[in-house]
Design a protein around this motif. Structure first.
Motif, PDB file in Angstrom:
ATOM      1  N   VAL A  12       0.768  -1.158  -0.023  1.00 34.06           N
ATOM      2  CA  VAL A  12       0.044   0.229   0.075  1.00 34.06           C
ATOM      3  C   VAL A  12       1.042   1.310  -0.084  1.00 34.06           C
ATOM      4  O   VAL A  12       1.946   1.419   0.896  1.00 34.06           O
ATOM      5  CB  VAL A  12      -0.952  -0.081   1.292  1.00 34.06           C
ATOM      6  CG1 VAL A  12      -1.984   1.226   1.266  1.00 34.06           C
ATOM      7  CG2 VAL A  12      -1.892  -1.395   1.307  1.00 34.06           C
ATOM      8  N   THR A  13       0.668   2.099  -0.962  1.00 38.00           N
ATOM      9  CA  THR A  13       1.439   3.388  -1.161  1.00 38.00           C
ATOM     10  C   THR A  13       0.588   4.454  -0.529  1.00 38.00           C
ATOM     11  O   THR A  13      -0.594   4.497  -0.239  1.00 38.00           O
ATOM     12  CB  THR A  13       1.814   3.594  -2.620  1.00 38.00           C
ATOM     13  OG1 THR A  13       0.445   3.948  -3.262  1.00 38.00           O
ATOM     14  CG2 THR A  13       2.522   2.470  -3.107  1.00 38.00           C
ATOM     15  N   ASP A  14       1.263   6.037  -0.473  1.00 37.24           N
ATOM     16  CA  ASP A  14       0.602   6.803  -0.138  1.00 37.24           C
ATOM     17  C   ASP A  14      -0.358   7.413  -0.872  1.00 37.24           C
ATOM     18  O   ASP A  14      -1.499   7.815  -0.733  1.00 37.24           O
ATOM     19  CB  ASP A  14       1.536   8.195   0.179  1.00 37.24           C
ATOM     20  CG  ASP A  14       2.412   8.599  -1.105  1.00 37.24           C
ATOM     21  OD1 ASP A  14       2.608   7.535  -1.832  1.00 37.24           O
ATOM     22  OD2 ASP A  14       2.896   9.322  -1.180  1.00 37.24           O
ATOM     23  N   ARG A  15      -0.230   6.938  -2.466  1.00 35.31           N
ATOM     24  CA  ARG A  15      -1.265   7.217  -3.227  1.00 35.31           C
ATOM     25  C   ARG A  15      -2.272   6.283  -3.282  1.00 35.31           C
ATOM     26  O   ARG A  15      -3.542   7.044  -3.344  1.00 35.31           O
ATOM     27  CB  ARG A  15      -0.588   7.228  -4.661  1.00 35.31           C
ATOM     28  CG  ARG A  15       0.240   8.183  -5.113  1.00 35.31           C
ATOM     29  CD  ARG A  15       0.856   7.905  -6.543  1.00 35.31           C
ATOM     30  NE  ARG A  15       1.982   8.860  -6.849  1.00 35.31           N
ATOM     31  CZ  ARG A  15       2.920   8.706  -7.826  1.00 35.31           C
ATOM     32  NH1 ARG A  15       2.618   7.741  -8.543  1.00 35.31           N
ATOM     33  NH2 ARG A  15       3.573   9.579  -7.872  1.00 35.31           N
ATOM     34  N   ASP A  16      -2.201   5.079  -2.634  1.00 34.42           N
ATOM     35  CA  ASP A  16      -3.480   4.250  -2.446  1.00 34.42           C
ATOM     36  C   ASP A  16      -4.293   4.924  -1.187  1.00 34.42           C
ATOM     37  O   ASP A  16      -5.503   4.784  -1.394  1.00 34.42           O
ATOM     38  CB  ASP A  16      -2.906   2.811  -1.969  1.00 34.42           C
ATOM     39  CG  ASP A  16      -2.270   2.257  -3.302  1.00 34.42           C
ATOM     40  OD1 ASP A  16      -2.603   2.515  -4.391  1.00 34.42           O
ATOM     41  OD2 ASP A  16      -1.389   1.511  -3.028  1.00 34.42           O
ATOM     42  N   ILE A  17      -3.494   5.362  -0.122  1.00 35.46           N
ATOM     43  CA  ILE A  17      -4.171   6.119   0.842  1.00 35.46           C
ATOM     44  C   ILE A  17      -4.857   7.263   0.737  1.00 35.46           C
ATOM     45  O   ILE A  17      -6.196   7.209   0.804  1.00 35.46           O
ATOM     46  CB  ILE A  17      -3.232   6.320   2.120  1.00 35.46           C
ATOM     47  CG1 ILE A  17      -2.840   5.034   2.583  1.00 35.46           C
ATOM     48  CG2 ILE A  17      -3.808   7.019   3.155  1.00 35.46           C
ATOM     49  CD1 ILE A  17      -1.508   4.909   3.537  1.00 35.46           C
ATOM     50  N   GLN A  18      -4.438   8.175  -0.346  1.00 35.81           N
ATOM     51  CA  GLN A  18      -5.189   9.093  -0.963  1.00 35.81           C
ATOM     52  C   GLN A  18      -6.214   8.731  -1.610  1.00 35.81           C
ATOM     53  O   GLN A  18      -7.339   9.376  -1.334  1.00 35.81           O
ATOM     54  CB  GLN A  18      -4.296   9.969  -1.643  1.00 35.81           C
ATOM     55  CG  GLN A  18      -4.890  11.546  -2.243  1.00 35.81           C
ATOM     56  CD  GLN A  18      -5.311  12.586  -1.157  1.00 35.81           C
ATOM     57  OE1 GLN A  18      -4.181  12.494  -0.430  1.00 35.81           O
ATOM     58  NE2 GLN A  18      -6.460  12.845  -0.969  1.00 35.81           N
ATOM     59  N   ARG A  19      -6.406   7.825  -2.310  1.00 34.42           N
ATOM     60  CA  ARG A  19      -7.380   7.224  -3.080  1.00 34.42           C
ATOM     61  C   ARG A  19      -8.402   6.868  -2.272  1.00 34.42           C
ATOM     62  O   ARG A  19      -9.669   6.918  -2.410  1.00 34.42           O
ATOM     63  CB  ARG A  19      -6.774   6.135  -4.202  1.00 34.42           C
ATOM     64  CG  ARG A  19      -8.080   5.808  -5.251  1.00 34.42           C
ATOM     65  CD  ARG A  19      -7.543   4.681  -6.179  1.00 34.42           C
ATOM     66  NE  ARG A  19      -6.298   5.107  -6.801  1.00 34.42           N
ATOM     67  CZ  ARG A  19      -5.236   4.340  -6.554  1.00 34.42           C
ATOM     68  NH1 ARG A  19      -5.260   3.445  -5.653  1.00 34.42           N
ATOM     69  NH2 ARG A  19      -4.025   4.833  -6.924  1.00 34.42           N
ATOM     70  N   ALA A  20      -8.026   6.022  -1.280  1.00 34.05           N
ATOM     71  CA  ALA A  20      -8.947   5.436  -0.405  1.00 34.05           C
ATOM     72  C   ALA A  20      -9.926   6.677   0.559  1.00 34.05           C
ATOM     73  O   ALA A  20     -11.027   6.372   0.697  1.00 34.05           O
ATOM     74  CB  ALA A  20      -8.255   4.227   0.663  1.00 34.05           C
ATOM     75  N   VAL A  21      -8.859   7.510   0.831  1.00 35.93           N
ATOM     76  CA  VAL A  21      -9.627   8.543   1.644  1.00 35.93           C
ATOM     77  C   VAL A  21     -10.663   9.377   0.913  1.00 35.93           C
ATOM     78  O   VAL A  21     -11.757   9.686   1.227  1.00 35.93           O
ATOM     79  CB  VAL A  21      -8.490   9.663   2.304  1.00 35.93           C
ATOM     80  CG1 VAL A  21      -8.935  10.921   2.581  1.00 35.93           C
ATOM     81  CG2 VAL A  21      -7.783   8.896   3.380  1.00 35.93           C
ATOM     82  N   ASP A  22     -10.203   9.693  -0.509  1.00 36.07           N
ATOM     83  CA  ASP A  22     -11.182  10.147  -1.506  1.00 36.07           C
ATOM     84  C   ASP A  22     -12.271   9.477  -1.662  1.00 36.07           C
ATOM     85  O   ASP A  22     -13.423   9.865  -1.893  1.00 36.07           O
ATOM     86  CB  ASP A  22     -10.187  10.417  -3.113  1.00 36.07           C
ATOM     87  CG  ASP A  22      -9.446  11.624  -2.785  1.00 36.07           C
ATOM     88  OD1 ASP A  22      -9.163  12.367  -1.768  1.00 36.07           O
ATOM     89  OD2 ASP A  22      -8.442  11.545  -3.756  1.00 36.07           O
ATOM     90  N   GLU A  23     -12.358   8.110  -1.501  1.00 33.43           N
ATOM     91  CA  GLU A  23     -13.517   7.324  -1.874  1.00 33.43           C
ATOM     92  C   GLU A  23     -14.280   7.070  -0.461  1.00 33.43           C
ATOM     93  O   GLU A  23     -15.016   6.029  -0.238  1.00 33.43           O
ATOM     94  CB  GLU A  23     -13.013   6.110  -2.463  1.00 33.43           C
ATOM     95  CG  GLU A  23     -12.545   6.306  -3.860  1.00 33.43           C
ATOM     96  CD  GLU A  23     -11.917   4.892  -4.270  1.00 33.43           C
ATOM     97  OE1 GLU A  23     -11.731   3.671  -3.663  1.00 33.43           O
ATOM     98  OE2 GLU A  23     -11.276   5.123  -5.728  1.00 33.43           O
ATOM     99  N   GLY A  24     -13.795   7.611   0.757  1.00 36.69           N
ATOM    100  CA  GLY A  24     -14.570   7.713   1.904  1.00 36.69           C
ATOM    101  C   GLY A  24     -13.996   6.951   2.865  1.00 36.69           C
ATOM    102  O   GLY A  24     -14.535   7.202   4.161  1.00 36.69           O
ATOM    103  N   CYS A  25     -12.890   6.399   2.931  1.00 34.26           N
ATOM    104  CA  CYS A  25     -12.027   5.823   4.417  1.00 34.26           C
ATOM    105  C   CYS A  25     -11.605   6.957   5.030  1.00 34.26           C
ATOM    106  O   CYS A  25     -10.969   7.922   4.528  1.00 34.26           O
ATOM    107  CB  CYS A  25     -10.916   5.083   3.866  1.00 34.26           C
ATOM    108  SG  CYS A  25     -11.204   3.389   3.166  1.00 34.26           S
TER     109      CYS A  25
END
Length: 66
Positions: A12-25
């Motif tokens: 899991v990368t920082d970009r994956d985390i950004q995407r997950a947060v953008d999607e509601g995490c």
């Protein structure tokens, strides 16, 4: 800018985390459920929580406090 791995166990990368947060995490538990980040050895949990806070700030367009 290259992606930075936050969770090596689950890739899991920082970009994956950004995407997950953008999607509601909005928490480490939600991130772990979606990506596996923090669910294996747990070494990344502190950094993952910080990455979630930074991602939330970016999503809202807020500056990050030092």
């Amino acid at each position: 800018m290259q992606a930075v791995y936050v969770c090596v166990c689950n890739g899991v990368t920082d970009r994956d985390i950004q995407r997950a947060v953008d999607e509601g995490c909005d928490s480490l538990d939600a991130l772990a459920a979606r990506t596996g980040c923090g669910s294996t050895c747990g070494c990344c949990r502190e950094y993952a929580e910080e990455a979630i806070l930074q991602a939330k700030s970016k999503s809202l367009g807020l500056p990050i406090a030092a």
